[in-house]
Design a protein around this motif. Structure first.
Motif, PDB file in Angstrom:
ATOM      1  N   ASN A  37      -8.994   9.986  -7.584  1.00  0.00           N
ATOM      2  CA  ASN A  37     -10.102  10.564  -6.825  1.00  0.00           C
ATOM      3  C   ASN A  37     -10.358   9.860  -5.497  1.00  0.00           C
ATOM      4  O   ASN A  37     -11.298  10.196  -4.786  1.00  0.00           O
ATOM      5  N   VAL A  38      -9.512   8.875  -5.164  1.00  0.00           N
ATOM      6  CA  VAL A  38      -9.555   8.223  -3.856  1.00  0.00           C
ATOM      7  C   VAL A  38      -8.135   8.235  -3.305  1.00  0.00           C
ATOM      8  O   VAL A  38      -7.200   7.768  -3.971  1.00  0.00           O
ATOM      9  N   PHE A  39      -7.971   8.752  -2.085  1.00  0.00           N
ATOM     10  CA  PHE A  39      -6.647   8.976  -1.517  1.00  0.00           C
ATOM     11  C   PHE A  39      -6.495   8.115  -0.261  1.00  0.00           C
ATOM     12  O   PHE A  39      -7.180   8.339   0.730  1.00  0.00           O
ATOM     13  N   LEU A  40      -5.605   7.140  -0.332  1.00  0.00           N
ATOM     14  CA  LEU A  40      -5.528   6.088   0.674  1.00  0.00           C
ATOM     15  C   LEU A  40      -4.339   6.267   1.599  1.00  0.00           C
ATOM     16  O   LEU A  40      -3.270   6.716   1.196  1.00  0.00           O
ATOM     17  N   ARG A  41      -4.540   5.827   2.843  1.00  0.00           N
ATOM     18  CA  ARG A  41      -3.489   5.854   3.851  1.00  0.00           C
ATOM     19  C   ARG A  41      -3.347   4.475   4.489  1.00  0.00           C
ATOM     20  O   ARG A  41      -4.200   3.596   4.299  1.00  0.00           O
ATOM     21  N   GLU A  42      -2.281   4.313   5.239  1.00  0.00           N
ATOM     22  CA  GLU A  42      -2.022   3.059   5.965  1.00  0.00           C
ATOM     23  C   GLU A  42      -3.253   2.599   6.734  1.00  0.00           C
ATOM     24  O   GLU A  42      -3.873   3.383   7.476  1.00  0.00           O
ATOM     25  N   GLY A  43      -3.642   1.331   6.539  1.00  0.00           N
ATOM     26  CA  GLY A  43      -4.745   0.755   7.281  1.00  0.00           C
ATOM     27  C   GLY A  43      -6.106   0.953   6.653  1.00  0.00           C
ATOM     28  O   GLY A  43      -7.087   0.369   7.128  1.00  0.00           O
ATOM     29  N   ASP A  44      -6.207   1.766   5.603  1.00  0.00           N
ATOM     30  CA  ASP A  44      -7.487   1.907   4.908  1.00  0.00           C
ATOM     31  C   ASP A  44      -7.887   0.579   4.284  1.00  0.00           C
ATOM     32  O   ASP A  44      -7.051  -0.311   4.056  1.00  0.00           O
ATOM     33  N   ARG A  45      -9.152   0.442   3.976  1.00  0.00           N
ATOM     34  CA  ARG A  45      -9.676  -0.764   3.346  1.00  0.00           C
ATOM     35  C   ARG A  45     -10.302  -0.407   1.999  1.00  0.00           C
ATOM     36  O   ARG A  45     -10.912   0.637   1.844  1.00  0.00           O
ATOM     37  N   VAL A  46     -10.108  -1.294   1.038  1.00  0.00           N
ATOM     38  CA  VAL A  46     -10.790  -1.198  -0.241  1.00  0.00           C
ATOM     39  C   VAL A  46     -11.473  -2.541  -0.466  1.00  0.00           C
ATOM     40  O   VAL A  46     -11.135  -3.539   0.171  1.00  0.00           O
ATOM     41  N   SER A  47     -12.421  -2.572  -1.354  1.00  0.00           N
ATOM     42  CA  SER A  47     -13.103  -3.839  -1.610  1.00  0.00           C
ATOM     43  C   SER A  47     -13.308  -4.022  -3.104  1.00  0.00           C
ATOM     44  O   SER A  47     -13.487  -3.057  -3.847  1.00  0.00           O
ATOM     45  N   PHE A  48     -13.253  -5.274  -3.512  1.00  0.00           N
ATOM     46  CA  PHE A  48     -13.580  -5.639  -4.887  1.00  0.00           C
ATOM     47  C   PHE A  48     -14.052  -7.076  -4.874  1.00  0.00           C
ATOM     48  O   PHE A  48     -13.467  -7.930  -4.207  1.00  0.00           O
ATOM     49  N   ALA A  49     -15.109  -7.331  -5.663  1.00  0.00           N
ATOM     50  CA  ALA A  49     -15.759  -8.637  -5.636  1.00  0.00           C
ATOM     51  C   ALA A  49     -16.125  -8.937  -4.176  1.00  0.00           C
ATOM     52  O   ALA A  49     -16.641  -8.083  -3.473  1.00  0.00           O
ATOM     53  N   SER A  50     -15.790 -10.097  -3.685  1.00  0.00           N
ATOM     54  CA  SER A  50     -16.095 -10.423  -2.290  1.00  0.00           C
ATOM     55  C   SER A  50     -14.868 -10.274  -1.410  1.00  0.00           C
ATOM     56  O   SER A  50     -14.865 -10.718  -0.266  1.00  0.00           O
ATOM     57  N   SER A  51     -13.820  -9.646  -1.940  1.00  0.00           N
ATOM     58  CA  SER A  51     -12.555  -9.550  -1.220  1.00  0.00           C
ATOM     59  C   SER A  51     -12.357  -8.159  -0.638  1.00  0.00           C
ATOM     60  O   SER A  51     -12.716  -7.151  -1.254  1.00  0.00           O
ATOM     61  N   VAL A  52     -11.749  -8.121   0.539  1.00  0.00           N
ATOM     62  CA  VAL A  52     -11.408  -6.859   1.196  1.00  0.00           C
ATOM     63  C   VAL A  52      -9.899  -6.679   1.121  1.00  0.00           C
ATOM     64  O   VAL A  52      -9.135  -7.575   1.489  1.00  0.00           O
ATOM     65  N   GLY A  53      -9.485  -5.520   0.630  1.00  0.00           N
ATOM     66  CA  GLY A  53      -8.071  -5.220   0.508  1.00  0.00           C
ATOM     67  C   GLY A  53      -7.609  -4.269   1.593  1.00  0.00           C
ATOM     68  O   GLY A  53      -8.261  -3.263   1.871  1.00  0.00           O
ATOM     69  N   GLU A  54      -6.486  -4.595   2.207  1.00  0.00           N
ATOM     70  CA  GLU A  54      -5.868  -3.739   3.218  1.00  0.00           C
ATOM     71  C   GLU A  54      -4.762  -2.928   2.563  1.00  0.00           C
ATOM     72  O   GLU A  54      -3.983  -3.460   1.765  1.00  0.00           O
TER      73      GLU A  54
END
Length: 257
Positions: A89-106
């Motif tokens: 239900n979430v569709f990601l592309r190059e350069g998008d950001r995700v987050s979990f805990a205090s970390s940001v995922g590229e």
């Protein structure tokens, strides 16, 4: 963010991320549901997200069972995998950001193994800390994934993106293939002293049934032939001066190893 490594199937790893402050969790490439559920029970955490790298069953096989248990899950995957990842239900592309805990995922778009493969790089929270790369079947410790839906040029581009990350990055790949990968690497790069030392270390680790994941990206850059397509010795070994041709020949040799 605590990372738990769960060994499943014959050689797969599932990774469970645990936010110890909020006591929530996310699973990366859940091949099976039950090992994830057992880990959640051990910590008492609530599962809030699945981060999928690609659609292969040994990476998404637990999705439906986990969706039944946690119906509000955010299920991440590449935009190009539309219709192939259960519950996405979430569709990601190059350069998008995700987050979990205090970390940001590229998010990196890394086609080659499949046409839609993505990787997640969680940036460090302090300058002296390592980042965490969850790369599915694109980059392995000592190797890389087979080209099922992509081309050598795509894979070189994809691996180049991952190779550009900091040397201290922890590489959480999804399979325990390291020993056999290094056995192949020695056939094309046998004079590499870093590779020789790594092989001896990994051989002993596997003799003791110890995991070799996570790897460290700096070690991969020195010993993994699939990150060294522009190394003159490797190019000479496969009789090529082109980066893509060198990679393609290495991949073909590994396929038949």
């Amino acid at each position: 963010m605590q990372v738990y490594r769960l060994a499943v199937l014959s050689d797969n790893y599932i990774f469970v991320l645990h936010d110890t402050q909020k006591n929530i969790a996310a699973a990366i490439d859940p091949a099976e549901a039950e090992p994830v559920l057992r880990q959640l029970e051990a910590t008492g955490a609530e599962l809030v997200a699945l981060f999928n790298t690609h659609h292969h069953h040994d990476h998404v096989g637990g999705n439906r069972r986990l969706m039944e248990r946690f119906p509000n899950l955010r299920i991440y995957g590449g935009a190009e995998d539309f219709g192939r990842i259960p519950g996405q239900n979430v569709f990601l592309r190059e350069g998008d950001r995700v987050s979990f805990a205090s970390s940001v995922g590229e998010v990196f778009f890394v086609p080659g193994h499949t046409r839609a493969h993505i990787a997640y790089y969680f940036h460090p929270n302090a300058p002296d800390e390592p980042g965490d790369l969850f790369c599915g079947d694109t980059l392995f410790a000592g190797g890389c994934g087979r080209l099922f839906e992509g081309s050598p040029s795509q894979m070189v581009s994809s691996l180049g993106k991952l190779r550009s990350l900091p040397d201290n990055t922890r590489v959480w790949c999804a399979h325990e293939y390291t020993l056999k990968n290094l056995q192949f690497a020695l056939t094309v790069d046998g004079n590499n002293p870093d590779l020789q030392a790594r092989y001896a270390q990994v051989k002993e680790s596997r003799r003791r049934d110890e995991a070799t994941i996570p790897s460290i990206l700096g070690i991969e850059k020195r010993t993994n032939p699939f990150l060294r397509w522009d190394n003159p010795d490797l190019q000479a070994a496969v009789k090529s001066q082109s980066a893509v041709q060198t990679f393609a020949r290495l991949r073909g040799m590994k396929d038949n190893f």
